[in-house]
Write a protein that holds these residues in place. Structure first.
Motif, PDB file in Angstrom:
ATOM      1  N   VAL A  66       4.273   5.639  -5.476  1.00 40.44           N
ATOM      2  CA  VAL A  66       4.239   5.691  -6.940  1.00 40.44           C
ATOM      3  C   VAL A  66       3.330   6.838  -7.385  1.00 40.44           C
ATOM      4  N   MET A  67       2.198   6.984  -6.736  1.00 40.62           N
ATOM      5  CA  MET A  67       1.276   8.091  -7.047  1.00 40.62           C
ATOM      6  C   MET A  67       1.986   9.434  -6.894  1.00 40.62           C
ATOM      7  N   SER A 110       2.351   1.825  -3.394  1.00 36.06           N
ATOM      8  CA  SER A 110       1.366   2.359  -4.318  1.00 36.06           C
ATOM      9  C   SER A 110       1.156   3.866  -4.080  1.00 36.06           C
ATOM     10  N   GLN A 111       1.170   4.293  -2.814  1.00 31.88           N
ATOM     11  CA  GLN A 111       1.078   5.725  -2.482  1.00 31.88           C
ATOM     12  C   GLN A 111       2.279   6.488  -3.031  1.00 31.88           C
ATOM     13  N   ARG A 145       2.061 -11.080  -3.821  1.00 32.67           N
ATOM     14  CA  ARG A 145       1.583 -12.435  -4.112  1.00 32.67           C
ATOM     15  C   ARG A 145       2.551 -13.477  -3.561  1.00 32.67           C
ATOM     16  N   LEU A 187       6.433   2.594 -12.857  1.00 36.60           N
ATOM     17  CA  LEU A 187       5.424   1.622 -13.291  1.00 36.60           C
ATOM     18  C   LEU A 187       5.903   0.198 -12.995  1.00 36.60           C
ATOM     19  N   ALA A 229       4.534   9.906  -9.595  1.00 38.18           N
ATOM     20  CA  ALA A 229       3.897  10.080 -10.907  1.00 38.18           C
ATOM     21  C   ALA A 229       3.401  11.515 -11.070  1.00 38.18           C
ATOM     22  N   HIS A 246       0.829  -1.196   0.000  1.00 37.65           N
ATOM     23  CA  HIS A 246       0.000   0.000   0.000  1.00 37.65           C
ATOM     24  C   HIS A 246       0.878   1.266   0.000  1.00 37.65           C
ATOM     25  N   LEU A 304       5.449  -0.535  -9.320  1.00 36.22           N
ATOM     26  CA  LEU A 304       4.062  -0.869  -8.972  1.00 36.22           C
ATOM     27  C   LEU A 304       3.772  -2.345  -9.257  1.00 36.22           C
ATOM     28  N   ARG A 305       4.260  -2.811 -10.391  1.00 32.98           N
ATOM     29  CA  ARG A 305       4.015  -4.212 -10.749  1.00 32.98           C
ATOM     30  C   ARG A 305       4.861  -5.164  -9.904  1.00 32.98           C
TER      31      ARG A 305
END
Lengths: 234, 234
Positions: free
Chosen positions: A71-72, A68-69, A99, A88, A75, A65, A91-92
């Protein structure tokens, strides 16, 4: 724009970028350690330790999480070319590590079901398979840290070894189930645990491909054979 | 900047954005159709059709690549807030659809191994499970197309139904294997096919969570229980 301000913005991008890279490396190391602990727990038949592994998975999810923050945030600064590919890819990669953590927790979870039956000789084969996957995850993290696309490609190529060991364990377990119906339930759990580990290898491969992409952009990786041969075991 | 030029840039962002959304919807529908065909192939024991499904998976992979290219292009335009969330969500949703396609192809692939043994009565249960998953995938695509976070949340809640049906099929298959050792190999394939479908439900859930994120940003979704109960079947 005064140079000082410009420097400040650039420095701050680099700071946030380092933060992102470190979060991913920390996440990856946590996932590798979770898998190691899960293998240990299977061998020791330790339900309490299994519970701890399952609980620890939340920390990896929380880090995803944060990634992801971040990366935002990065970006929003309008990065170009390699910087953009990097976030990018980050993020992946974070999604793949998340997983891997899930699969490690799953191995721990199924071990508690395994402990309800007498020990099976095949848990040893699971450990061997798992150690290969731990190495793959650690190797791909080093490739990510050092931006080494060639090292990433080697990790991807090594996935074939995991697939071979997995397929042979799969066949052994089937034979064992046919010999002794009481082994069916625990062997089924082992089959799924082995499959979880084989999937971890696939996610390490995905990460390797994302490293290639972030270094080389859209230049294609050489094709490679896949892999889980158990699809056609008869 | 003259208004005309500004309009042009805005229009062009919207055009590329529509292109991206349409690619994802096309990809999603392809994956749902692949799963439907795979279920059909299992029932009809049709190896030729299974081969076609396996080959078709490449088209989904190619679309994911296009999505990733288009996300890069849109990201270079410096989108803010919701637009930025949308393209990051698009990237993750495309990865989930790609995995759904893989799982559907895997069901087709294992069906060819299943066809080497006499038919099992449990393929019917697999179809029921698969139809639930097809519905989940189609429902979540509608939620994506209409930006409907509440519909996405309903898809996520329905995943429990898939998990229940999966767990009961898992138990049935174990019992069956214990009754008849000749059923062990084909039943193991069915177990993995069922697991593939259960995982498709999980990916539909991931997509639902990304739709929530793109609409509501970081506002948390209500927690929910998980799920695959077979981990602890003894």
């Amino acid at each position: 724009m005064p140079n000082q301000l410009n420097d400040h913005i650039v420095k701050s991008y680099d700071d946030e970028r380092s933060r992102l890279i470190n979060e991913i490396l920390r996440m990856g190391e946590m996932a590798a350690a979770q898998l190691e602990s899960a293998l240990d727990v299977v061998e020791r038949r330790d339900d309490k330790a299994a519970e701890r592994i399952i609980a620890n998975d939340e920390a990896i999810d929380a880090l995803e999480h944060e990634v992801s923050q971040d990366v935002m945030k990065l970006a929003l600064r309008g990065p170009m070319a390699r910087d953009l590919r990097e976030i990018l890819a980050a993020l992946r990669i974070a999604a793949d590590i998340e997983r891997i953590g899930d699969y490690a927790a799953n191995v721990a979870k199924r071990s508690t079901a395994l402990n309800l039956a007498p020990p099976l000789p095949h848990t040893r084969g699971l450990t061997v398979l798992g150690q290969l996957a731990v190495r793959q995850v650690r190797d791909v993290l080093v490739a990510f840290r050092t931006n080494d696309a060639e090292a990433a490609q080697r990790v991807r190529d090594q996935d074939a070894e995991i697939d071979t060991v997995y397929t042979s364990l799969f066949r052994e377990l089937l034979t064992y189930m046919m010999e002794d119906p009481r082994a069916i339930t625990p062997s089924t759990h082992l089959l799924f645990m082995a499959k979880n580990i084989e999937r971890i290898g696939d996610h390490a491969t995905n990460i390797a491909e994302n490293i290639w992409f972030l270094v080389h952009g859209d230049e294609a990786l050489p094709p490679r054979d896949k892999r889980d041969e158990t699809n056609t075991v008869s």
